[in-house]
Design a protein around this motif. Structure first.
Motif, PDB file in Angstrom:
ATOM      1  N   CYS A  30      -6.022 -22.713  35.141  1.00  0.00           N
ATOM      2  CA  CYS A  30      -6.079 -21.441  34.356  1.00  0.00           C
ATOM      3  C   CYS A  30      -5.544 -20.501  34.647  1.00  0.00           C
ATOM      4  N   THR A  31      -4.531 -19.742  34.060  1.00  0.00           N
ATOM      5  CA  THR A  31      -3.737 -18.315  34.475  1.00  0.00           C
ATOM      6  C   THR A  31      -4.667 -17.343  34.251  1.00  0.00           C
ATOM      7  N   GLU A  32      -5.876 -17.409  33.785  1.00  0.00           N
ATOM      8  CA  GLU A  32      -6.741 -16.284  33.135  1.00  0.00           C
ATOM      9  C   GLU A  32      -5.908 -15.230  32.457  1.00  0.00           C
ATOM     10  N   CYS A  33      -4.983 -15.851  31.541  1.00  0.00           N
ATOM     11  CA  CYS A  33      -4.235 -14.774  30.853  1.00  0.00           C
ATOM     12  C   CYS A  33      -5.072 -14.397  29.731  1.00  0.00           C
ATOM     13  N   GLY A  34      -5.949 -15.370  28.960  1.00  0.00           N
ATOM     14  CA  GLY A  34      -6.788 -14.914  28.081  1.00  0.00           C
ATOM     15  C   GLY A  34      -6.195 -15.229  26.738  1.00  0.00           C
ATOM     16  N   CYS A  90      -6.352 -17.786  25.015  1.00  0.00           N
ATOM     17  CA  CYS A  90      -7.225 -18.419  24.280  1.00  0.00           C
ATOM     18  C   CYS A  90      -8.417 -17.550  23.805  1.00  0.00           C
ATOM     19  N   CYS A 140      -2.965 -22.109  24.627  1.00  0.00           N
ATOM     20  CA  CYS A 140      -3.043 -22.126  25.972  1.00  0.00           C
ATOM     21  C   CYS A 140      -1.463 -22.443  26.407  1.00  0.00           C
ATOM     22  N   PRO A 141      -0.836 -21.612  27.262  1.00  0.00           N
ATOM     23  CA  PRO A 141       0.680 -22.106  27.741  1.00  0.00           C
ATOM     24  C   PRO A 141       0.589 -23.198  28.714  1.00  0.00           C
ATOM     25  N   ILE A 184      -4.084 -26.454  28.426  1.00  0.00           N
ATOM     26  CA  ILE A 184      -5.575 -26.620  29.078  1.00  0.00           C
ATOM     27  C   ILE A 184      -6.412 -26.750  27.744  1.00  0.00           C
TER      28      ILE A 184
END
Ligand code: SF4
Ligand code: SF4
Lengths: 458, 259
Positions: free
Chosen positions: A307-311, A313, A398-399, A402
């Motif tokens: 997870c990139t924690e990009c948010g 999602c 999700c890029p 995930i």
């Protein structure tokens, strides 16, 4: 062998051994999850890796961050070519090993790195502003305080240090090429350093310029090695894990929730469709669904570490958008933090983490007898799990492909099947389906509408 | 008009062209019954030889499975598969995207393999084959917006068939900002339909209703009985129930054809 070479080799050996140790711990943590065979259809998997992981296809939806992210990413990839030279130079105590051999091509490569690094630097500043000055909702959700916020910023500062190193090293080198052409082979005209270098360093004492060049060189190396060792505790692990994670992502329909053959067969035998199953009365009652990371699949845990924690999602999650506690990103971060916690405890070998039964049998600590009195429900509340509409928006967004929905549903299964808990509102629906084959308890016939319609049309 | 059950077909030694899977909402929910009736009217008008299961149909189990209750899911699903296999059903059409998804994607692992089609795709193919015509300009030039249900859109990737029906109605399709892969859920899925919301700032259907209102469309075309309930509730909450109509695509076709 010069003292420089010795220090260099020492630094490399230490950095790589720590990195290997920490990466194998992550691998171990991922494998704490259940076995799940994921294979087949290699063609499609390669295509996904190329397009989604390498080509960042799913980033395009939000094009501003996509372009910024791409500049840092491409610069990062390209800089690794220079790193090969740094390794050779450091190891053999030479300087700019490739320059005399590659000639014009060398100029081209280093020039490209300079231009890309500059673009990355600009992107980095914009990213810093986006994270810290602009109030972009997905960066200020509750789970993004503390370490995740610092993590996001640290890496951007690291990027600035890296680019500074590159320009110090190249800029000083350009000046040294004029002062001491014998030791400093010509690199040709470099778009940034050939301008910036003379502007800053011309007229300085040769030893100072040499020192600046060395500081830049070491800075570059140290930042990269530091980054390598920083990855295992950071969301930036995705630069490696995105690839296997996309490779192993689900290729079957999103609409299919994983079947539970144990329950299917039990129901089939109840219905007399298959011969009665042997029931072992001694056996413990089976547990269904997921209570802790051990009950998730290894892929669910790999998802969490990727997870990139990009948010992205959470930014599209209908529950989150309307103020509910559920945030799919937080689900992934919780799974990762829990896996890391379990891994750390396992590393201690402490007997206090051995389950009661294990202790009674004098067992050493293993993943099998692990019990620290906690589980995933200490991280993820039921309120979060209940709010999910299974809309798949997070999965779509999700890029790095995930699937936040899978662990949510597995935990719901634990709650409902193993604990017989869950929202009490659901009970009438369950009983009604069981007793009357409909989600609502209705006295009428299922085809009453048909009779009504025929009457209306008489 | 005729509406026969599979049992009736079998007793005559015949097989219908397609089985119409009505679903719980389509069978019992007063609003969704209207959609069921509209779809049946179209099937009749197009001369389709279809059957229903009547009392032999049970819930597909979608909400139970998504709520986490695999036992209840397996019980109802395996019972349905028994019935469907007994009648040797091959083709199924349904007006509910949840039934569609479960029958299509989840029953195979349990031993139920059918060719399942959602009614919007089915109507579109009837249109293309010339078995259904949509004449008359009841909606000509009218602004219609379309709500992608999660289970037809994002989950099963069907975005165009329903839009082509809107085009066939001669209506002007005004897209919402969040449409197709970005479509916003109505809030009913994942068994949310059957429980109170968790605490939050607003209900999901209100968020969607606001987006619908901002398009200026007077008609919302939907493809799911649960979306229709949620969006209609949203309109009521915004006091727009008189101005903006939430309809299933089959109802719009019935209105256009004056069936
Ligand atoms: S599937 Fe659940 S978690 Fe994912 S976006 Fe939809 S409601 Fe949120
Ligand atoms: S799960 Fe995917 S979309 Fe969500 S924060 Fe992690 S990387 Fe981003």
């Amino acid at each position: 062998m010069s003292i420089g070479q010795i220090i260099f080799i020492l630094v490399i050996v230490v950095a790589f051994s720590i990195a290997i140790r920490n990466f194998s711990k992550i691998r171990r943590n991922i494998l704490l999850g259940k076995d799940e065979e994921i294979s087949g259809n290699e063609g499609k998997r390669w295509k996904n890796v190329l397009l989604i992981a390498f080509g960042q296809k799913k980033m395009i939806k939000r094009w501003i961050p996509a372009v910024l992210h791409l500049s840092i990413y491409v610069a990062f990839l390209f800089t690794q070519i220079e790193l090969i030279e740094i390794m050779i130079d450091g190891f053999f105590g030479v300087h700019r090993f490739f320059a005399p051999y590659l000639g014009g091509l060398y100029t081209l490569i280093i020039s490209s790195i300079e231009i890309l690094s500059f673009a990355a630097l600009v992107a980095t500043f914009i990213f810093l502003a986006r994270r810290n000055l602009l109030k972009i909702p997905r960066f200020i959700m509750p789970e993004m305080g503390g370490w995740p916020k610092l993590d996001g910023n640290l890496i951007l500062l690291g990027e600035i240090a890296l680019v500074t190193g590159i320009f110090m090293m190249n800029g000083a080198d350009v000046v040294l090429q004029k002062m001491d052409p014998q030791h400093y082979p010509a690199t040709g005209f470099l778009p940034i350093s050939s301008v910036l270098g003379p502007m800053l360093f011309d007229g300085l004492d040769i030893n100072i310029v040499k020192a600046i060049e060395r500081i830049g060189w070491w800075l570059h190396l140290i930042v990269v090695l530091g980054f390598l060792n920083y990855l295992p505790i950071s969301k930036h692990l995705h630069i490696f894990l995105a690839f296997p994670n996309v490779w192993y992502s689900k290729l079957t329909s999103r609409g299919e929730i994983e079947n539970m053959p144990e329950i299917m067969n039990e129901v089939k035998s109840m219905m007399g469709l298959i011969p009665e199953q042997e029931v072992d009365m001694e056996a413990e009652l089976p547990e269904f669904g997921a209570k802790d990371i051990f009950d998730l699949s290894w892929k669910n845990i790999m998802d969490a570490y990727s997870c990139t924690e990009c948010g992205r999602c959470s930014a599209v999650c209908p529950a989150n958008l309307t103020g509910k506690k559920l945030s799919p990103r937080k689900i992934l971060m919780d799974i990762r933090d829990r896996a890391t916690e379990v891994g750390r405890n396992l590393d201690t070998g402490g007997l206090k983490f051995v389950s009661e039964e294990g202790r009674a049998k004098n067992e050493q600590l293993t993943a099998k007898n692990y019990d620290d009195g906690k589980n995933l429900f200490d991280y993820i509340t039921r309120e979060e799990l209940h709010a999910c509409t299974t809309c798949n928006a997070c999965v779509e967004a999700c890029p790095v492909t995930i699937n936040p929905l899978e662990p949510i549903l597995k935990m719901r299964r634990y709650e409902v099947l193993t604990e017989s808990a869950g929202p009490s509102d659901w009970l009438p629906m369950f009983t009604s389906i069981e007793n009357s084959g409909s989600v609502w308890q209705v006295p009428e016939d299922r085809d009453k509408w048909a009779k009504d319609l025929l009457e209306e049309n008489q | 008009m005729k509406i026969n059950t599979m049992a009736e077909y079998q007793s005559e030694g015949k097989k219908p062209e397609v089985l119409f899977w009505v679903g719980c909402a389509g069978s019992f929910d007063a609003r969704a019954q209207k959609v069921t009736k509209a779809f049946v009217k179209i099937l009749n008008a197009a001369g389709i030889d279809f059957a229903i299961l009547g009392n032999e149909e049970s819930c597909t189990g979608d909400p139970a499975r998504r709520a986490g209750n695999e036992f209840v899911f397996q019980m109802t699903a395996l019972q349905n598969i028994e019935v469907l296999n007994m009648y040797e059903v091959k083709d199924i059409v349904t007006a509910c995207p949840h039934c569609f998804n479960t029958l299509k994607n989840e029953y195979p692992a349990l031993g139920g393999n059918y060719n399942v089609i959602h009614h919007t795709s089915y109507l579109n193919s009837l249109l293309k084959d010339g078995r259904l015509t949509i004449e008359g300009g009841a909606f000509k030039g009218k602004k219609v917006t379309y709500h992608d249900s999660c289970y037809l859109g994002r989950v099963n990737g069907i975005y165009e068939a329903p839009r082509e029906l809107i085009a066939a109605l001669d209506a002007e399709l005004v897209e919402m900002k969040r449409c197709k892969t970005n479509g916003l859920c109505c809030g009913a899925g994942g068994a949310q339909m059957f429980k109170e919301d968790e605490p939050g700032d607003k209900r999901i259907n209100i968020e969607r209703a606001e987006e619908i209102i901002s398009t200026g469309a007077k008609v919302v075309a939907a493809n799911c009985p649960f979306c229709i309930t949620m969006l209609s509730d949203g309109m009521k909450a915004k006091d727009k129930q008189e101005d903006i109509m939430v309809h299933d695509l089959s109802e719009l076709i019935v209105q256009a054809k004056n069936l």
